[in-house]
Design a protein around this motif. Structure first.
Motif, PDB file in Angstrom:
ATOM      1  N   TRP A  68      18.040  27.496 -21.393  1.00 43.64           N
ATOM      2  CA  TRP A  68      17.634  26.092 -21.343  1.00 43.64           C
ATOM      3  C   TRP A  68      17.040  25.821 -19.965  1.00 43.64           C
ATOM      4  O   TRP A  68      17.578  26.238 -18.942  1.00 43.64           O
ATOM      5  CB  TRP A  68      18.849  25.205 -21.592  1.00 43.64           C
ATOM      6  CG  TRP A  68      18.511  23.751 -21.649  1.00 43.64           C
ATOM      7  CD1 TRP A  68      18.085  23.057 -22.734  1.00 43.64           C
ATOM      8  CD2 TRP A  68      18.584  22.804 -20.570  1.00 43.64           C
ATOM      9  NE1 TRP A  68      17.872  21.741 -22.402  1.00 43.64           N
ATOM     10  CE2 TRP A  68      18.168  21.558 -21.086  1.00 43.64           C
ATOM     11  CE3 TRP A  68      18.938  22.883 -19.244  1.00 43.64           C
ATOM     12  CZ2 TRP A  68      18.118  20.414 -20.316  1.00 43.64           C
ATOM     13  CZ3 TRP A  68      18.881  21.741 -18.469  1.00 43.64           C
ATOM     14  CH2 TRP A  68      18.470  20.523 -19.013  1.00 43.64           C
ATOM     15  N   HIS A  69      15.908  25.126 -19.951  1.00 49.22           N
ATOM     16  CA  HIS A  69      15.258  24.759 -18.692  1.00 49.22           C
ATOM     17  C   HIS A  69      15.311  23.248 -18.531  1.00 49.22           C
ATOM     18  O   HIS A  69      14.974  22.510 -19.463  1.00 49.22           O
ATOM     19  CB  HIS A  69      13.805  25.238 -18.680  1.00 49.22           C
ATOM     20  CG  HIS A  69      13.693  26.723 -18.760  1.00 49.22           C
ATOM     21  ND1 HIS A  69      13.906  27.542 -17.676  1.00 49.22           N
ATOM     22  CD2 HIS A  69      13.418  27.542 -19.804  1.00 49.22           C
ATOM     23  CE1 HIS A  69      13.760  28.801 -18.054  1.00 49.22           C
ATOM     24  NE2 HIS A  69      13.459  28.829 -19.346  1.00 49.22           N
ATOM     25  N   PRO A  70      15.708  22.765 -17.370  1.00 49.56           N
ATOM     26  CA  PRO A  70      15.825  21.320 -17.163  1.00 49.56           C
ATOM     27  C   PRO A  70      14.470  20.638 -17.090  1.00 49.56           C
ATOM     28  O   PRO A  70      13.461  21.272 -16.766  1.00 49.56           O
ATOM     29  CB  PRO A  70      16.562  21.209 -15.823  1.00 49.56           C
ATOM     30  CG  PRO A  70      16.240  22.473 -15.112  1.00 49.56           C
ATOM     31  CD  PRO A  70      16.098  23.528 -16.181  1.00 49.56           C
ATOM     32  N   ILE A  77      21.032  14.923 -25.078  1.00 51.86           N
ATOM     33  CA  ILE A  77      20.145  14.384 -24.047  1.00 51.86           C
ATOM     34  C   ILE A  77      20.743  14.743 -22.690  1.00 51.86           C
ATOM     35  O   ILE A  77      21.893  14.413 -22.415  1.00 51.86           O
ATOM     36  CB  ILE A  77      19.975  12.856 -24.194  1.00 51.86           C
ATOM     37  CG1 ILE A  77      19.420  12.517 -25.584  1.00 51.86           C
ATOM     38  CG2 ILE A  77      19.082  12.308 -23.074  1.00 51.86           C
ATOM     39  CD1 ILE A  77      19.355  11.029 -25.898  1.00 51.86           C
ATOM     40  N   ARG A  78      19.937  15.437 -21.871  1.00 54.70           N
ATOM     41  CA  ARG A  78      20.397  15.877 -20.553  1.00 54.70           C
ATOM     42  C   ARG A  78      19.433  15.385 -19.475  1.00 54.70           C
ATOM     43  O   ARG A  78      18.253  15.174 -19.731  1.00 54.70           O
ATOM     44  CB  ARG A  78      20.451  17.404 -20.479  1.00 54.70           C
ATOM     45  CG  ARG A  78      21.469  18.050 -21.379  1.00 54.70           C
ATOM     46  CD  ARG A  78      21.433  19.568 -21.169  1.00 54.70           C
ATOM     47  NE  ARG A  78      22.357  20.264 -22.023  1.00 54.70           N
ATOM     48  CZ  ARG A  78      22.041  20.866 -23.162  1.00 54.70           C
ATOM     49  NH1 ARG A  78      20.796  20.854 -23.596  1.00 54.70           N
ATOM     50  NH2 ARG A  78      22.956  21.499 -23.864  1.00 54.70           N
ATOM     51  N   ASN A  79      19.961  15.277 -18.264  1.00 52.52           N
ATOM     52  CA  ASN A  79      19.118  14.895 -17.136  1.00 52.52           C
ATOM     53  C   ASN A  79      18.576  16.134 -16.428  1.00 52.52           C
ATOM     54  O   ASN A  79      18.802  17.266 -16.874  1.00 52.52           O
ATOM     55  CB  ASN A  79      19.866  13.962 -16.179  1.00 52.52           C
ATOM     56  CG  ASN A  79      21.030  14.636 -15.469  1.00 52.52           C
ATOM     57  OD1 ASN A  79      21.182  15.861 -15.472  1.00 52.52           O
ATOM     58  ND2 ASN A  79      21.870  13.825 -14.854  1.00 52.52           N
ATOM     59  N   CYS A  80      17.893  15.929 -15.310  1.00 52.99           N
ATOM     60  CA  CYS A  80      17.249  17.025 -14.602  1.00 52.99           C
ATOM     61  C   CYS A  80      18.238  18.000 -13.976  1.00 52.99           C
ATOM     62  O   CYS A  80      17.869  19.117 -13.617  1.00 52.99           O
ATOM     63  CB  CYS A  80      16.281  16.493 -13.549  1.00 52.99           C
ATOM     64  SG  CYS A  80      17.074  15.484 -12.286  1.00 52.99           S
ATOM     65  N   ASN A  81      19.492  17.609 -13.859  1.00 48.29           N
ATOM     66  CA  ASN A  81      20.525  18.504 -13.344  1.00 48.29           C
ATOM     67  C   ASN A  81      21.251  19.249 -14.459  1.00 48.29           C
ATOM     68  O   ASN A  81      22.178  20.006 -14.195  1.00 48.29           O
ATOM     69  CB  ASN A  81      21.549  17.716 -12.518  1.00 48.29           C
ATOM     70  CG  ASN A  81      20.921  17.067 -11.308  1.00 48.29           C
ATOM     71  OD1 ASN A  81      20.167  17.709 -10.585  1.00 48.29           O
ATOM     72  ND2 ASN A  81      21.197  15.798 -11.087  1.00 48.29           N
TER      73      ASN A  81
END
Length: 117
Positions: A5-7, A32-36
């Protein structure tokens, strides 16, 4: 082969969506994920009998709608359904059975500042 997985870029969120069928019963899910890489929200639902194309497109639509409701407006979207992504990008014509869901997704994209598929 290792899949990683790439942010998303800083200040963006990423929606990963998927659907599954088992014995004609369909389930959807999205994260749903943030940039971190921190999970901001995750959801899954059973949606009864459906085609895999419908399941995948509903998963994307629901994840995107949730992100918009939360006020996130720089969104990356990632999923494993080439047909759904190509339909959204207008590289393919969506099957008639999911045209209304794809139209919902197109409408939702007008509510964000930036979106990438």
């Amino acid at each position: 082969m290792v899949i990683k997985w790439h942010p998303p870029p800083t200040s963006w969120i990423k929606i990963n969506f998927d659907g599954s069928l088992m014995n004609s019963q369909a389930s959807i899910g999205y994260v749903i994920r943030n940039c971190n890489g921190h999970v901001l929200l995750a959801n899954s639902n059973n949606i009864g009998e459906n085609s895999i194309n419908a399941v995948e497109s509903v998963a994307l639509r629901d994840g995107l709608a949730t992100a918009i409701e939360r006020g996130w407006d720089q969104i990356m979207v990632e999923g494993d359904s080439k047909l759904i992504i190509d339909s959204i990008l207008k590289k393919a014509s969506p099957p008639w059975s999911i045209q209304h869901i794809i139209q919902d997704i197109w409408s939702l994209t007008s509510y964000v500042a930036s979106i990438r598929f």
